[in-house]
Scaffold this active site. Sequence first.
Site, PDB file in Angstrom:
ATOM      1  CB  CYS A 139      -0.947  -0.008   1.194  1.00  0.00           C
ATOM      2  SG  CYS A 139      -2.032  -1.448   1.205  1.00  0.00           S
ATOM      3  CG  HIS A 189      -1.959   4.545   5.314  1.00  0.00           C
ATOM      4  ND1 HIS A 189      -1.893   4.295   3.965  1.00  0.00           N
ATOM      5  CD2 HIS A 189      -2.045   3.316   5.910  1.00  0.00           C
ATOM      6  CE1 HIS A 189      -1.935   2.992   3.741  1.00  0.00           C
ATOM      7  NE2 HIS A 189      -2.037   2.374   4.905  1.00  0.00           N
ATOM      8  CD  GLU A 226      -1.977   8.010   9.085  1.00  0.00           C
ATOM      9  OE1 GLU A 226      -1.541   8.797   8.218  1.00  0.00           O
ATOM     10  OE2 GLU A 226      -2.930   7.214   8.879  1.00  0.00           O
ATOM     11  CE  LYS A 240      -5.383   4.566   1.816  1.00  0.00           C
ATOM     12  NZ  LYS A 240      -4.498   5.719   2.066  1.00  0.00           N
ATOM     13  CG  HIS A 282      -6.505   1.013   1.153  1.00  0.00           C
ATOM     14  ND1 HIS A 282      -5.524   1.583   0.369  1.00  0.00           N
ATOM     15  CD2 HIS A 282      -5.832   0.395   2.170  1.00  0.00           C
ATOM     16  CE1 HIS A 282      -4.338   1.325   0.868  1.00  0.00           C
ATOM     17  NE2 HIS A 282      -4.512   0.606   1.963  1.00  0.00           N
ATOM     18  CG  PHE A 292      -0.008  -5.807   4.337  1.00  0.00           C
ATOM     19  CD1 PHE A 292      -0.570  -4.997   5.306  1.00  0.00           C
ATOM     20  CD2 PHE A 292      -0.827  -6.727   3.701  1.00  0.00           C
ATOM     21  CE1 PHE A 292      -1.908  -5.091   5.628  1.00  0.00           C
ATOM     22  CE2 PHE A 292      -2.168  -6.850   4.014  1.00  0.00           C
ATOM     23  CZ  PHE A 292      -2.708  -6.023   4.975  1.00  0.00           C
TER      24      PHE A 292
END
Length: 400
Positions: A151, A291, A302, A323, A328, A387
């Site tokens: 991502c 994010h 975050e 998002k 996403h 990830f």
Amino acid sequence: MSALGIGTDANWHGLLAGQSGAGPITRFDASAFSTRFAAEVKGFDPLAFLDKKDVKKMDPFIHYAIAASQFAVDDAGLAVTPSNADRVGVFIASGIGGFSSIEREHRAFLEGGPRKISPFFIPGAIINLASGQVSIRFGARGPNSATATACAASAHAVGDAFEIIRRGAADVMIAGGSEAGVCAMGVGGFAALRALSTRNDDPARASRPFDKDRDGFVLGEGSGVIILEALETAQARGVRIYAEMVGYGMSGDAFHMTAQPEDADGAYRSMMAALASADVAPTQVDYINAHGTSTPINDPTETLAVKRVFGDHAYRLAMSSTKSMTGHLLGAAGGLEAGISALVLRHQMLPPTINFDQPGEGCDLDYVPNTARAATVQYVLSNSFGFGGTNASLLFKRYE
């Protein structure tokens, strides 16, 4: 492009209107899945950009990349000619690449054996062929590459393209990412991981970053591509400049396959590196495009990272997750959000975090809840975390 529309204007207007792109899945029968909705790109016709023969040779993620690149090149008035082709490069990322092509060709193999596999399967599905096909389309012979850092992939692509220009290896980079993961294996895989929202009765309200009732992300798709150009070259061409990119940071968590460390150290170091690379103080940042995935772990982590970087200033700056509207886009998210960050600086408007009703535990900052807001914005930071603990932060400045 995203579930909000095709092209810059449709996406920007959708963001300011607080529009959700999520809805029931139409690409396959999702009735047996725990999650039956996604943020699909709607109304896209690849034949508007490619002939029929080429459409069949490419996965949809490449179709999206070519379309987004065409929009960006046209908007920039960029003409790639024999005299400048070696100085124009392409860096387009994807987290997964041709997922639906892999599904289709595996089905063909099981039903008919190896002779039924298309000769275009591999070149139509591998991740770097988005960059490859875009470079062929425009004749761009400069640096050509792709990242596959989950991502964070297209944020890394934009950041690496920025560094290529800074070190003098190119004057112009077509950079960003593309993803087309809304297919049975894509939805099924993330659902098995329990990463997706299961708010099937109300998809439009499913993506709710930083909210108390968030239960996972909404899978999106699309492409975000921008033109990065050396300032003197852009000024000489007299083009419209949306923003300056001034900083890039990256880091690794070295912690867990899918989770962030509780102290948010990787995200913290990524943001600090972006600020340091531009020699910009934390107090100069006015807005963060987060994010902001709408997952239980990401959002408070975050938020903590932002508090560690910005101290008391964290409560004075604004931070929102687009998002909540686009879903996403996985490996394409950072490219799309880099473009959104540039639009924020150009228009001095902050897109909201929609579906924000009550703050989740540890989520106590200004997330621009539910309604877009006019603001004076000089610096914007955009975060992407992937990830494997791979992090990227991009820093943009208002162009004056």
